[in-house]
Design an enzyme around this catalytic site. Sequence first.
Site: not given
Length: 268
Positions: A52, A96, A107
């Site tokens: 991330h 996600h 996103h």
Amino acid sequence: MRALTRLVDAHDVQPGGRDYERGRLLMAEDVNAAIRGAVAAGATDITVNDAHGSMRNILPETLHPAARLVRGRSKHMGMLEGLTSEHDAMICLGYHARAGALGVLSHSFMGHEIEDIWLDGRPVGEIGLAHATAAALGVPMAALTGDDSACAETAEWDASVTTVAVKYARDRFAAELRPADEARAAIEKAVAAALATPRAALPVASGPATLSVRWQSASVASTLLGIPGVTATDTRTVQARGALPGLYRLFGVWMRVAASLTDQPPYC
């Protein structure tokens, strides 16, 4: 680190955010739950790729000692750094839903700049592209955790993947959270079960695929046309054709070009 247990917005997941330090510890706890599950299933060689943002979120001293950590950037394969055909399975934590979906922190790779991605004409986000790239290496995606939207997106790609919803999206930056102990117990149990389930070896794909990306900025698309093999379908959409995982690596180059041009950190 985005759709992990108890994390819902940029303040939880971005360095400098008021809850970031707490968020990175929560991230480690989810990862450790998965590692415990993998160990319970008999895994003896576990690699964790911190994937991330800055890719420096997990504090090494908080990670379960059974795993090695790949930390920092840039990495040629980004979120899939370290994955090879020698691996038996891939576990995806804190994923996600893709851009445009109603999911927590939804996103696709770059929150500001990427509007849509297609793989062979099919809308795709981080989940689908990770799944396709791993499959090209002959490695199955065995389990994935995230919110309920991410789990549903995963099921659309491959219903055999074990999913764990650690939260339920109420909006893009709001969710109903499962109790942390319950969520992590579910992660550990699901990973153990997924890795213990016999899976047929995937054939290593060698055929070409087409990756298309629609950018927010026409400047990004125009600049990328300077890369051999990249063509435009309109003023903001570029595409390239090639074999995965090489195409995934090329996409990483596109993102680094976009970041250099826009100078905007992603917001999730």
